[in-house]
Design a protein around this motif. Structure first.
Motif, PDB file in Angstrom:
ATOM      1  N   LEU A 207       0.907  -1.311  -0.247  1.00 19.82           N
ATOM      2  CA  LEU A 207       0.138  -0.086  -0.033  1.00 19.82           C
ATOM      3  C   LEU A 207       0.357   1.110   0.116  1.00 19.82           C
ATOM      4  O   LEU A 207       0.461   2.627  -0.071  1.00 19.82           O
ATOM      5  N   GLY A 208       2.220   0.933   0.184  1.00 17.87           N
ATOM      6  CA  GLY A 208       2.907   2.137   0.314  1.00 17.87           C
ATOM      7  C   GLY A 208       3.106   3.079   1.487  1.00 17.87           C
ATOM      8  O   GLY A 208       2.719   2.374   2.148  1.00 17.87           O
ATOM      9  N   PRO A 209       3.201   4.422   0.717  1.00 18.09           N
ATOM     10  CA  PRO A 209       3.197   5.260   0.347  1.00 18.09           C
ATOM     11  C   PRO A 209       5.126   4.831  -0.757  1.00 18.09           C
ATOM     12  O   PRO A 209       6.186   4.514   0.179  1.00 18.09           O
ATOM     13  N   PHE A 210       5.171   4.886  -1.960  1.00 18.30           N
ATOM     14  CA  PHE A 210       6.503   5.173  -2.549  1.00 18.30           C
ATOM     15  C   PHE A 210       6.990   6.700  -3.008  1.00 18.30           C
ATOM     16  O   PHE A 210       7.103   6.941  -2.875  1.00 18.30           O
ATOM     17  N   LYS A 211       8.400   6.211  -2.303  1.00 23.32           N
ATOM     18  CA  LYS A 211       9.236   7.493  -2.132  1.00 23.32           C
ATOM     19  C   LYS A 211       9.937   7.235  -3.565  1.00 23.32           C
ATOM     20  O   LYS A 211      10.961   6.003  -3.374  1.00 23.32           O
ATOM     21  N   LYS A 212      10.087   8.161  -4.178  1.00 24.64           N
ATOM     22  CA  LYS A 212      10.867   7.963  -4.992  1.00 24.64           C
ATOM     23  C   LYS A 212      12.555   7.315  -4.398  1.00 24.64           C
ATOM     24  O   LYS A 212      13.322   7.936  -4.378  1.00 24.64           O
ATOM     25  N   LYS A 213      13.429   6.693  -5.810  1.00 25.00           N
ATOM     26  CA  LYS A 213      14.785   6.948  -5.630  1.00 25.00           C
ATOM     27  C   LYS A 213      15.881   7.099  -6.776  1.00 25.00           C
ATOM     28  O   LYS A 213      16.532   7.213  -6.450  1.00 25.00           O
ATOM     29  N   ALA A 214      15.047   6.638  -7.801  1.00 18.99           N
ATOM     30  CA  ALA A 214      15.913   6.772  -9.037  1.00 18.99           C
ATOM     31  C   ALA A 214      14.975   6.509 -10.355  1.00 18.99           C
ATOM     32  O   ALA A 214      14.304   5.803 -10.715  1.00 18.99           O
ATOM     33  N   ASP A 215      15.690   7.524 -11.348  1.00 19.92           N
ATOM     34  CA  ASP A 215      15.412   7.800 -12.965  1.00 19.92           C
ATOM     35  C   ASP A 215      15.913   6.549 -13.281  1.00 19.92           C
ATOM     36  O   ASP A 215      17.850   6.602 -13.186  1.00 19.92           O
ATOM     37  N   LEU A 216      15.442   5.918 -14.420  1.00 20.75           N
ATOM     38  CA  LEU A 216      16.664   4.554 -15.113  1.00 20.75           C
ATOM     39  C   LEU A 216      16.961   4.917 -16.259  1.00 20.75           C
ATOM     40  O   LEU A 216      18.159   4.353 -17.002  1.00 20.75           O
ATOM     41  N   PHE A 217      15.647   5.301 -16.889  1.00 11.76           N
ATOM     42  CA  PHE A 217      15.816   5.494 -18.208  1.00 11.76           C
ATOM     43  C   PHE A 217      14.803   6.543 -18.833  1.00 11.76           C
ATOM     44  O   PHE A 217      14.229   6.394 -18.457  1.00 11.76           O
ATOM     45  N   GLU A 218      15.610   7.349 -19.775  1.00 15.69           N
ATOM     46  CA  GLU A 218      14.894   8.342 -20.459  1.00 15.69           C
ATOM     47  C   GLU A 218      14.216   7.386 -21.649  1.00 15.69           C
ATOM     48  O   GLU A 218      14.877   6.718 -22.211  1.00 15.69           O
ATOM     49  N   ARG A 219      13.238   8.290 -22.556  1.00 15.53           N
ATOM     50  CA  ARG A 219      13.057   7.929 -23.764  1.00 15.53           C
ATOM     51  C   ARG A 219      12.322   6.215 -23.449  1.00 15.53           C
ATOM     52  O   ARG A 219      11.978   5.111 -24.644  1.00 15.53           O
ATOM     53  N   ALA A 220      11.961   5.943 -22.475  1.00 16.68           N
ATOM     54  CA  ALA A 220      11.265   4.728 -22.528  1.00 16.68           C
ATOM     55  C   ALA A 220      10.199   4.845 -21.553  1.00 16.68           C
ATOM     56  O   ALA A 220       9.358   5.570 -20.400  1.00 16.68           O
ATOM     57  N   ILE A 221       9.203   3.153 -21.409  1.00 15.99           N
ATOM     58  CA  ILE A 221       7.724   3.484 -20.900  1.00 15.99           C
ATOM     59  C   ILE A 221       7.757   1.657 -20.148  1.00 15.99           C
ATOM     60  O   ILE A 221       8.519   1.079 -21.026  1.00 15.99           O
ATOM     61  N   ASP A 222       6.534   1.142 -19.621  1.00 23.35           N
ATOM     62  CA  ASP A 222       6.615   0.595 -19.700  1.00 23.35           C
ATOM     63  C   ASP A 222       7.331  -1.147 -19.114  1.00 23.35           C
ATOM     64  O   ASP A 222       8.271  -1.455 -19.689  1.00 23.35           O
ATOM     65  N   ALA A 223       7.756  -0.563 -17.652  1.00 21.98           N
ATOM     66  CA  ALA A 223       9.144  -1.687 -17.252  1.00 21.98           C
ATOM     67  C   ALA A 223       8.715  -2.709 -16.947  1.00 21.98           C
ATOM     68  O   ALA A 223       6.938  -2.960 -16.081  1.00 21.98           O
ATOM     69  N   GLU A 224       8.737  -3.966 -16.580  1.00 22.10           N
ATOM     70  CA  GLU A 224       8.936  -5.470 -15.671  1.00 22.10           C
ATOM     71  C   GLU A 224       9.685  -5.738 -15.350  1.00 22.10           C
ATOM     72  O   GLU A 224      10.523  -6.341 -15.955  1.00 22.10           O
ATOM     73  N   MET A 225       9.704  -5.840 -13.891  1.00 23.63           N
ATOM     74  CA  MET A 225      10.506  -6.434 -13.219  1.00 23.63           C
ATOM     75  C   MET A 225      10.471  -7.654 -13.225  1.00 23.63           C
ATOM     76  O   MET A 225       9.485  -8.328 -12.720  1.00 23.63           O
ATOM     77  N   PHE A 226      11.547  -8.636 -13.295  1.00 24.18           N
ATOM     78  CA  PHE A 226      11.631 -10.287 -13.218  1.00 24.18           C
ATOM     79  C   PHE A 226      12.640 -10.827 -12.401  1.00 24.18           C
ATOM     80  O   PHE A 226      13.965  -9.922 -12.678  1.00 24.18           O
ATOM     81  N   ARG A 227      12.840 -11.638 -11.553  1.00 22.80           N
ATOM     82  CA  ARG A 227      13.915 -12.242 -11.182  1.00 22.80           C
ATOM     83  C   ARG A 227      14.195 -13.385 -11.315  1.00 22.80           C
ATOM     84  O   ARG A 227      12.789 -14.103 -11.258  1.00 22.80           O
TER      85      ARG A 227
END
Length: 321
Positions: A124-144
């Motif tokens: 439920l967060g709240p989520f705090k910004k950590k870092a920008d990772l990519f510019e000119r980019a969208i739609d991230a999906e993390m996989f472990r």
């Protein structure tokens, strides 16, 4: 009422027209009907399960991310805002990942064609910004992966190309917030269905089964009725990936328009469910609501799916109380 009817039938004995046990079980099976969240607006849903509850994070008002909760994948309750960065104007396509190594929750956001990561202590967060990772980019999906390695799949916005296009890359990660080495191009829009109303591969979702990596993605313009879903396979999380020859596996038809950009989650029986959006109709762009339908594998490892609307369907399995 059903219990009383069964007792009466026992006293009277079997009747020639009595339903079989299988028919009775089918009649008692819970159902649902799409859309599961009928409000126009929520789209691009990401769903995770944590401690018996499902959490759904969609694109919504473009300025913040809300969360919805459910215990059965069908009935959803809107919860609090979990991420509301100052000055957000275009915020969409969230992905939330719980890291088993530290127990933290990581929110990968798209904010004005920049992909970044925010961190929270709970779903439920709240989520705090950590870092920008990519510019000119969208739609991230993390996989472990099973070996503990991290891979962040995302969509590259190829500006200045003729025609404009979106394509899918993967970035190895040292941790949920730190890059490791260089990214790799995985998929470009090459097939007729991916270029019908916009030259697009986007909305990546990674699914691993029996050592094979299934990269599920959406193709052509997201604001169109021709938006659809396909997949590609590889024996490595970084490719190369081969697109399935039978794509798209989910597309318009039978009163369904523009199905795509979802996530995959398991029910209590371990079955796969696709939570995604459809276009309500063609009266305007981005006219979307949220839906739920099964995904399944056949004996040859081929992934199948469908999209439904307005007709009752067998509901996901839930834990017995």
């Amino acid at each position: 009422m059903l219990t009383a009817a069964i007792a009466l039938a026992t006293l009277l004995g079997p009747r020639p027209d009595s339903a079989s046990a299988q028919e009775a079980d089918a009649a008692e099976q819970p159902t649902y009907t799409n859309p599961i969240i009928p409000a126009i607006g929520p789209a691009d849903p990401d769903v995770i399960q944590h401690e018996g509850t499902y959490y759904l994070y969609p694109t919504d008002d473009g300025r913040s991310y809300d969360v919805y909760t459910s215990t059965d994948l069908v009935r959803w309750m809107k919860g609090p805002k979990v991420f509301e960065p100052d000055g957000a104007r275009r915020l969409w396509a969230p992905d939330v990942f719980r890291d088993p190594t530290d127990g933290k929750f990581y929110l990968y956001y798209t904010w004005d064609f920049t992909v970044g990561v925010a961190v929270g202590d709970g779903p439920l967060g709240p989520f705090k910004k950590k870092a920008d990772l990519f510019e000119r980019a969208i739609d991230a999906e993390m996989f472990r992966d099973d070996d503990g390695r991290y891979y962040l799949y995302y969509v590259e916005d190829v500006r200045g190309a003729d025609p404009f296009r979106l394509r899918i890359r993967v970035q190895p990660m040292a941790s949920p917030t730190e890059k490791l080495g260089e990214s790799t191009l995985l998929l470009e829009p090459t097939e007729p269905w991916e270029t019908k109303s916009g030259v697009v591969n986007e909305g990546p979702v990674m699914l691993k089964r029996d050592g094979t990596y299934y990269l599920i993605y959406s193709g052509t313009g997201a604001a169109t009725l021709n938006y659809a879903v396909g997949y590609a396979t590889s024996d490595s999380p970084t490719g190369p990936f081969k697109k399935y020859e039978g794509n798209p596996i989910i597309s318009r038809g039978d009163g369904v328009y523009g199905p795509g950009h979802g996530s995959v989650v398991r029910d209590a029986a371990g079955e796969l469910w696709h939570v995604y959006h459809q276009q309500k109709d063609g009266t305007r762009q981005w006219n979307r609501f949220l839906c739920l339908d099964p995904l399944w594998f056949d004996d040859d490892g081929v992934l199948h799916g469908r999209a439904t609307r307005g007709t009752p369907q067998p509901a996901p399995a839930v834990d017995a109380e």
